[in-house]
Structures are given as C-alpha cells and as structure tokens.
Design an enzyme around this catalytic site. Structure first.
Site, PDB file in Angstrom:
ATOM      1  CG  ASP A 182      -1.687   1.220   1.507  1.00  0.00           C
ATOM      2  OD1 ASP A 182      -2.447   1.451   0.412  1.00  0.00           O
ATOM      3  OD2 ASP A 182      -1.739   1.762   2.540  1.00  0.00           O
TER       4      ASP A 182
ATOM      5  CG  ASP B 259      -1.771   7.802   3.186  1.00  0.00           C
ATOM      6  OD1 ASP B 259      -0.737   7.997   3.755  1.00  0.00           O
ATOM      7  OD2 ASP B 259      -2.826   8.048   3.417  1.00  0.00           O
TER       8      ASP B 259
END
Ligand code: B16
Ligand code: MG
Length: 213
Positions: free
Chosen positions: A8, A10
C-alpha cells in the site's frame, strides 16, 4: 519459488495522510463543516468519494456539487504533493525495497489513490516496481480484494505467493479476502486481523522474515 511483495502507499511507504488532511480541511473550512485530525483518521485508505461522504457526515448535495468538491480537494492535495521528495520515504522503506529487489522478489504497489503515480515518482522509487496498481485500475475498492489481485496478476504470481503490506483495516481485510499473506503496519486496534503485525513499520522488518514454504 517466485515471491511477491505488494505495498500500500499512504501509511506504508510514505505518509501522505497529513497532506490529505490539509486538503480536506481547507475544503471543510470553505464549506463551514467541522473537520478534525481525528476525523481524518477514518479516511485512511478510503477512496476519494467515500472520504467526501464521511466528511459531509450525512449532509446531502447534488452530484455536480459533490464532483466540484472532490475536484477542489484534489487540486489542493496535488499542490501539496509538490513538496514531496525522496526524503519523505518512511524509515526503513528504501533498504527493504532495495534488498527485496536484488533478491529477485517481485515488487508491486496497490494503492487506492489516483495520485499514486505522482507520489512514487516524486519519491524516486518508480523503477523499483514491477507492477503499479492505483485508484484507476479496478472498480471495487478495498476491502474488496480486486486491486491486490490485479497487481498479483501483473506480477505473474498467485496471491498465495505474495505478501501484502497494509496500514488500513480495509486493506488488511482486502488482502485476507484475496488469499494473500497480510502484513499489518500500525496498532493492533487497526490491523489486528493481519497474519503478522509490524507495529513500527518496515524499519523493523527484514526480507528473510517473509518466507513461504
Ligand atoms: P486520492 P492508500 C489512499 O491511499 C489514502 O490513504 C486515502 O486517504 C485517500 O482518500 C485514497 O488513497 C484516495 O486518494 O484522492 O489521491 O485518489 O493508503 O490506498 O495508498
Ligand atoms: Mg494506506
């Protein structure tokens, strides 16, 4: 046997949450809607339209106004992204990615953000990735497993051969739903359903900890 790591963006590779907060806050102030840093926490890993709905807390607007507000927020956010440099990589990320790459592990990105390409280019890490999945790649967002499955397909690997590194509850659920090995980054309350937890992020991780027999 081939192995993949899917990250991922952020909250795992960099912290754009502060810029998302500042951009949403500016919009909320202009619309006279209360919005705090704590409210922003609920938007972690959540796509743009759903984030706007959470910010509006039940206030109803016509579709064209919703689109205008999303666009305004995104313009504020993109202006803030110009501040990003390789110095904004979270601690331990670059050595972890580099070591995985030289070991032959296939690397993928799986971010809900439509700005993910801009962010990884500004961080200087785009060439490390074999596949990049962002907010444009699939229709169903996390907790649906679609984005991670899309990335695994581009890596040429089955989900069972991939670890997914996620900081959001919905992202951990997406990884589990897709049959991946889920690595949660952050507190137990948020990522407790993951198969393995790194409370301090990638700075305490070593690639040899991630093996599939
Ligand atoms: P955008 P991730 C997510 O990124 C963010 O955590 C979330 O706050 C944001 O609303 C979402 O991307 C969409 O971003 O407005 O740029 O398309 O954690 O999935 O990397
Ligand atoms: Mg995240």
């Amino acid at each position: 046997m081939e192995l993949g790591f899917i990250f991922d963006l952020d909250g795992v590779i960099t912290d754009t949450a502060e810029y998302h907060y500042q951009a949403w806050k500016q919009l909320a102030d202009e619309e006279n809607i209360p919005f705090t840093r704590q409210d922003n926490e609920a938007l972690r890993g959540v796509p743009r339209r759903r984030s706007l709905e959470l910010l509006l807390k039940g206030r109803v607007f016509p579709e064209d106004k919703l689109v205008e507000m999303e666009t305004r927020k995104n313009n504020y956010y993109q202006a803030l992204l110009e501040n990003i440099t390789p110095g904004d990589l979270l601690p331990g990320v670059l050595p972890f990615l580099t070591e995985a790459k030289v070991t032959g592990i296939r690397l993928g990105l799986g971010s809900a953000s439509k700005n993910a390409m801009t962010v990884i280019r500004r961080l200087g890490i785009e060439p490390l990735f074999d596949a990049i999945g962002d907010g444009y790649c699939v229709v169903n967002h996390k907790p649906a497993p679609d984005l991670f499955i899309w990335v695994a397909g581009r890596l040429g690997l089955w989900p069972t051969r991939c670890f997914v590194f996620e900081d959001a509850e919905a992202g951990v659920d997406a990884a589990i739903a897709g049959g991946f090995h889920a690595i949660g980054i952050g507190p137990d309350e948020r990522v407790g359903r993951a198969h393995y937890i790194l409370p301090e992020g990638l700075k305490t991780a070593h690639i040899h900890d991630f093996r599939i027999t």
